[in-house]
Motif scaffolding. Structure first.
Motif, PDB file in Angstrom:
ATOM      1  N   ALA A 400       8.468   6.663 -10.544  1.00  0.00           N
ATOM      2  CA  ALA A 400       8.873   5.659  -9.547  1.00  0.00           C
ATOM      3  C   ALA A 400       7.799   4.588  -9.391  1.00  0.00           C
ATOM      4  N   ASN A 401       8.227   3.315  -9.289  1.00  0.00           N
ATOM      5  CA  ASN A 401       7.261   2.230  -9.092  1.00  0.00           C
ATOM      6  C   ASN A 401       6.981   2.027  -7.597  1.00  0.00           C
ATOM      7  N   LYS A 402       6.110   1.089  -7.279  1.00  0.00           N
ATOM      8  CA  LYS A 402       5.662   0.887  -5.895  1.00  0.00           C
ATOM      9  C   LYS A 402       6.819   0.512  -4.973  1.00  0.00           C
ATOM     10  N   GLN A 403       7.721  -0.329  -5.456  1.00  0.00           N
ATOM     11  CA  GLN A 403       8.842  -0.756  -4.624  1.00  0.00           C
ATOM     12  C   GLN A 403       9.768   0.417  -4.302  1.00  0.00           C
ATOM     13  N   GLU A 404       9.987   1.276  -5.292  1.00  0.00           N
ATOM     14  CA  GLU A 404      10.840   2.450  -5.083  1.00  0.00           C
ATOM     15  C   GLU A 404      10.202   3.426  -4.094  1.00  0.00           C
ATOM     16  N   VAL A 405       8.883   3.551  -4.154  1.00  0.00           N
ATOM     17  CA  VAL A 405       8.168   4.424  -3.224  1.00  0.00           C
ATOM     18  C   VAL A 405       8.306   3.910  -1.789  1.00  0.00           C
ATOM     19  N   ILE A 406       8.084   2.603  -1.610  1.00  0.00           N
ATOM     20  CA  ILE A 406       8.162   2.009  -0.264  1.00  0.00           C
ATOM     21  C   ILE A 406       9.581   2.103   0.296  1.00  0.00           C
ATOM     22  N   LYS A 407      10.571   1.902  -0.553  1.00  0.00           N
ATOM     23  CA  LYS A 407      11.965   1.998  -0.114  1.00  0.00           C
ATOM     24  C   LYS A 407      12.290   3.410   0.373  1.00  0.00           C
ATOM     25  N   ALA A 408      11.863   4.401  -0.406  1.00  0.00           N
ATOM     26  CA  ALA A 408      12.119   5.792  -0.013  1.00  0.00           C
ATOM     27  C   ALA A 408      11.361   6.125   1.266  1.00  0.00           C
ATOM     28  N   TYR A 409      10.122   5.613   1.390  1.00  0.00           N
ATOM     29  CA  TYR A 409       9.315   5.859   2.592  1.00  0.00           C
ATOM     30  C   TYR A 409      10.004   5.302   3.834  1.00  0.00           C
ATOM     31  N   ARG A 410      10.484   4.080   3.767  1.00  0.00           N
ATOM     32  CA  ARG A 410      11.118   3.442   4.938  1.00  0.00           C
ATOM     33  C   ARG A 410      12.336   4.237   5.407  1.00  0.00           C
ATOM     34  N   GLU A 442       1.105   6.605   1.243  1.00  0.00           N
ATOM     35  CA  GLU A 442      -0.255   6.100   1.073  1.00  0.00           C
ATOM     36  C   GLU A 442      -0.824   6.502  -0.290  1.00  0.00           C
ATOM     37  N   VAL A 443      -0.544   7.730  -0.727  1.00  0.00           N
ATOM     38  CA  VAL A 443      -1.073   8.201  -2.014  1.00  0.00           C
ATOM     39  C   VAL A 443      -0.375   7.501  -3.178  1.00  0.00           C
ATOM     40  N   LEU A 444       0.951   7.397  -3.098  1.00  0.00           N
ATOM     41  CA  LEU A 444       1.705   6.919  -4.250  1.00  0.00           C
ATOM     42  C   LEU A 444       1.683   5.410  -4.432  1.00  0.00           C
ATOM     43  N   ILE A 445       1.286   4.663  -3.390  1.00  0.00           N
ATOM     44  CA  ILE A 445       1.172   3.211  -3.605  1.00  0.00           C
ATOM     45  C   ILE A 445      -0.262   2.808  -3.931  1.00  0.00           C
ATOM     46  N   ASP A 446      -1.195   3.755  -3.818  1.00  0.00           N
ATOM     47  CA  ASP A 446      -2.593   3.477  -4.158  1.00  0.00           C
ATOM     48  C   ASP A 446      -2.850   3.967  -5.596  1.00  0.00           C
ATOM     49  N   PRO A 447      -3.100   3.054  -6.543  1.00  0.00           N
ATOM     50  CA  PRO A 447      -3.234   3.451  -7.959  1.00  0.00           C
ATOM     51  C   PRO A 447      -4.287   4.531  -8.202  1.00  0.00           C
ATOM     52  N   GLU A 448      -5.422   4.425  -7.524  1.00  0.00           N
ATOM     53  CA  GLU A 448      -6.496   5.390  -7.743  1.00  0.00           C
ATOM     54  C   GLU A 448      -6.116   6.770  -7.231  1.00  0.00           C
ATOM     55  N   MET A 449      -5.550   6.824  -6.000  1.00  0.00           N
ATOM     56  CA  MET A 449      -5.155   8.121  -5.441  1.00  0.00           C
ATOM     57  C   MET A 449      -3.984   8.717  -6.215  1.00  0.00           C
ATOM     58  N   ARG A 450      -3.064   7.863  -6.637  1.00  0.00           N
ATOM     59  CA  ARG A 450      -1.915   8.372  -7.390  1.00  0.00           C
ATOM     60  C   ARG A 450      -2.374   8.958  -8.739  1.00  0.00           C
ATOM     61  N   GLN A 451      -3.341   8.310  -9.365  1.00  0.00           N
ATOM     62  CA  GLN A 451      -3.868   8.811 -10.638  1.00  0.00           C
ATOM     63  C   GLN A 451      -4.495  10.192 -10.451  1.00  0.00           C
ATOM     64  N   LYS A 452      -5.228  10.349  -9.344  1.00  0.00           N
ATOM     65  CA  LYS A 452      -5.820  11.657  -9.058  1.00  0.00           C
ATOM     66  C   LYS A 452      -4.740  12.710  -8.847  1.00  0.00           C
ATOM     67  N   PHE A 453      -3.706  12.345  -8.090  1.00  0.00           N
ATOM     68  CA  PHE A 453      -2.633  13.301  -7.815  1.00  0.00           C
ATOM     69  C   PHE A 453      -1.894  13.683  -9.105  1.00  0.00           C
ATOM     70  N   ASP A 454      -1.654  12.685  -9.972  1.00  0.00           N
ATOM     71  CA  ASP A 454      -0.976  12.952 -11.244  1.00  0.00           C
ATOM     72  C   ASP A 454      -1.817  13.838 -12.151  1.00  0.00           C
ATOM     73  N   ALA A 455      -3.132  13.844 -11.917  1.00  0.00           N
ATOM     74  CA  ALA A 455      -4.024  14.696 -12.715  1.00  0.00           C
ATOM     75  C   ALA A 455      -4.146  16.098 -12.129  1.00  0.00           C
ATOM     76  N   GLY A 456      -3.424  16.344 -11.006  1.00  0.00           N
ATOM     77  CA  GLY A 456      -3.418  17.689 -10.428  1.00  0.00           C
ATOM     78  C   GLY A 456      -4.360  17.856  -9.255  1.00  0.00           C
ATOM     79  N   GLU A 457      -4.793  16.752  -8.661  1.00  0.00           N
ATOM     80  CA  GLU A 457      -5.728  16.818  -7.517  1.00  0.00           C
ATOM     81  C   GLU A 457      -5.106  16.091  -6.325  1.00  0.00           C
ATOM     82  N   ASP A 458      -5.121  16.729  -5.164  1.00  0.00           N
ATOM     83  CA  ASP A 458      -4.585  16.087  -3.958  1.00  0.00           C
ATOM     84  C   ASP A 458      -5.713  15.278  -3.312  1.00  0.00           C
ATOM     85  N   PRO A 459      -5.631  13.949  -3.345  1.00  0.00           N
ATOM     86  CA  PRO A 459      -6.722  13.129  -2.801  1.00  0.00           C
ATOM     87  C   PRO A 459      -6.849  13.218  -1.284  1.00  0.00           C
TER      88      PRO A 459
END
Length: 495
Positions: A400-410, A442-459
């Motif tokens: 999912a891209n940033k727009q899809e994340v924000i839409k689901a969040y709202r 907050e995690v999924l729209i932040d590239p750095e935190m999302r990268q950490k989460f995708d690597a198996g780490e909860d930021p």
């Protein structure tokens, strides 16, 4: 009369001069021949075979009646491994000197290694006729008789369909006559009928040099490599056939098929290197239609389509194709790796871990870093998912891209805002859900935190952060919508 006498004297003088000049030429030629023979001998002893051969060529050209020059040149050919070139020289030496036993024996030995038992026997018998106690000739004659019997036995067992027995006999045949293309071709045919194309290739390959214009061997080798999925080598070999005869219909027909398929497969791989995955899929689908009969090419195409679908983030399609590829080729670690990645895209982490574990079992030497790192990441994701999976919280896919994340969040934030609930129990549950929803966003729209989460780490998990942190749910920049106390007024963030 006087005039005639003068003419006769002039003619006599001319003849004398011509004789003197001719003797001088012949004398010089003899010296040169001896020089070439001596240089050839020295260079042969020094192992400089090409240079020695050049001098022996000159010696033969200078004196075509000397049997020894032919014999010595044949010795150089044999030292260079050119037995076929040595045979004519040995034959010429024997014609010039029929009682030359060394040449007879040498020719017989070559003929025996070529599998020509009848002519080899004649040479050995000729040696024994002049030298009855010649031990080597007697031993080689016995081998020639043995070889003839073995050749007959090998053909008999082959025609009876006992290919294993034929192979056993042919092992001894080829031991005696390693330069015999017929025996190697027969054993190759036995291996083909027993379903062992690799060994057939080992036998057929030398026959392309043992037999002149061996187009049949090149064609068969090309077809064997093609059946094993090695289309590049198949193409090289069928081109060798066409070099011998560009009008050979069988070779040309096979060449067109191999060239077409090889071009499609190479083009597909080039498209993958250019990240043009959808086009690569189309190429592989075309290749499967070009060659539908040989499973290896369909297996390859399914494997690579599986890979492309993962790269396109088409999780469900990838799982379907990868599963089919796995059924077709259960020991293919690449397919298992790619299906594991598809499972990760679909948030099925337990299955991803299982596939990576199975893939590593087929990496016997444990050298594949991609499998090791993939398993570690899948295990981390599984561990994290048992706590909080931000993708599942928002109900979005991993692609999912940033727009899809924000839409689901709202949508979810509006649904679970605490102000929508009356009872204290419902309000507390809603607060908990709302925090999870906001955390996921907050995690999924932040590239750095999302990268950490995708690597198996909860930021946002204090346990996974160096230096610890506050308890409960972590928040970026110390933000918590409920820390200020009192009622929280819902407001959408347009980031």
């Amino acid at each position: 009369m006087e005039s005639c006498r003068r003419t006769l004297c002039s003619l006599s003088l001319l003849c004398v001069l011509l004789d003197i000049q001719l003797d001088g030429v012949l004398g010089a030629t003899h010296v040169e021949i001896e020089h070439h023979l001596e240089m050839g001998r020295k260079l042969l002893a020094a192992g400089q075979l090409a240079e020695a051969l050049s001098h022996y060529h000159s010696a033969v050209e200078g004196d075509s009646k000397n049997y020894l020059t032919y014999y010595k040149r044949a010795a150089v050919f044999l030292a260079m491994g050119k037995s076929k070139s040595a045979l004519p020289d040995l034959t010429k030496a024997i014609l010039l000197k029929p009682d030359f036993l060394a040449a007879r024996l040498q020719r017989g030995n070559i003929l025996l290694k070529q599998g020509n038992t009848q002519e080899a026997r004649e040479d050995f018998e000729a040696v024994l006729q002049r030298s009855p106690d010649h031990e080597e000739a007697r031993d080689q004659l016995m081998k020639a008789n043995e070889l003839e019997e073995l050749q007959e036995e090998a053909h008999a067992t082959y025609h009876q369909g006992d290919y294993s027995a034929s192979i056993t006999v042919l092992e001894r045949v080829i031991e005696i006559s390693p330069w015999d293309p017929d025996s190697r071709e027969l054993r190759a045919e036995c291996y083909i009928r027993m379903g062992d194309p690799q060994k057939a290739i080992q036998d057929l390959t030398p026959t392309t040099k043992l037999r002149n214009d061996n187009r049949g061997a090149f064609l068969k080798l090309s077809m064997l490599h093609y059946s094993l999925g090695d289309h590049h080598e198949s193409l090289n070999l069928i081109r060798e056939c066409l070099r011998l005869d560009q009008d050979d219909k069988e070779c040309f027909t096979h060449y067109k098929q191999v060239k077409k398929l090889s071009k499609q497969l190479d083009s597909a791989e080039e498209l993958i290197e250019q990240f043009r995955f959808q086009e690569a899929i189309s190429k592989y689908e075309t290749a499967m239609k070009t060659e539908p009969k040989i499973p290896l090419y369909t297996n390859l195409a399914k494997e690579r389509i599986c890979f492309c679908l993962v790269k396109l983030n088409s999780a469900l399609d990838a799982i379907d194709v990868c599963s089919e590829a796995h059924q077709r080729d259960p020991r293919n670690a690449n397919v298992l790796r790619d299906r594991a990645e598809a499972y990760i895209l679909n948030q099925e982490y337990e299955k991803a871990v299982e596939d990576y574990i199975e893939a590593k079992e087929f990496d016997s030497e444990g050298e594949r870093i991609d499998l090791k790192e993939g398993l570690e990441r899948a295990q981390k994701l599984l561990k994290v998912s048992k706590k909080r999976d931000y993708y599942k919280i928002l109900g979005v896919g991993r692609s999912a891209n940033k727009q899809e994340v924000i839409k689901a969040y709202r949508k979810l934030a509006q649904q679970w805002h605490p102000d929508n609930f009356q009872s204290e129990t419902d309000k507390k549950e809603a607060e908990k859900r709302f925090i999870d929803i906001a955390s996921a966003k907050e995690v999924l729209i932040d590239p750095e935190m999302r990268q950490k989460f995708d690597a198996g780490e909860d930021p946002l998990d204090p346990e996974s952060q160096q230096g610890g942190g506050g308890g409960g749910h972590g928040w970026p920049h110390h933000f918590n919508p409920f820390d200020s106390g009192g009622s929280f007024h819902f407001k959408f963030q347009h980031n």
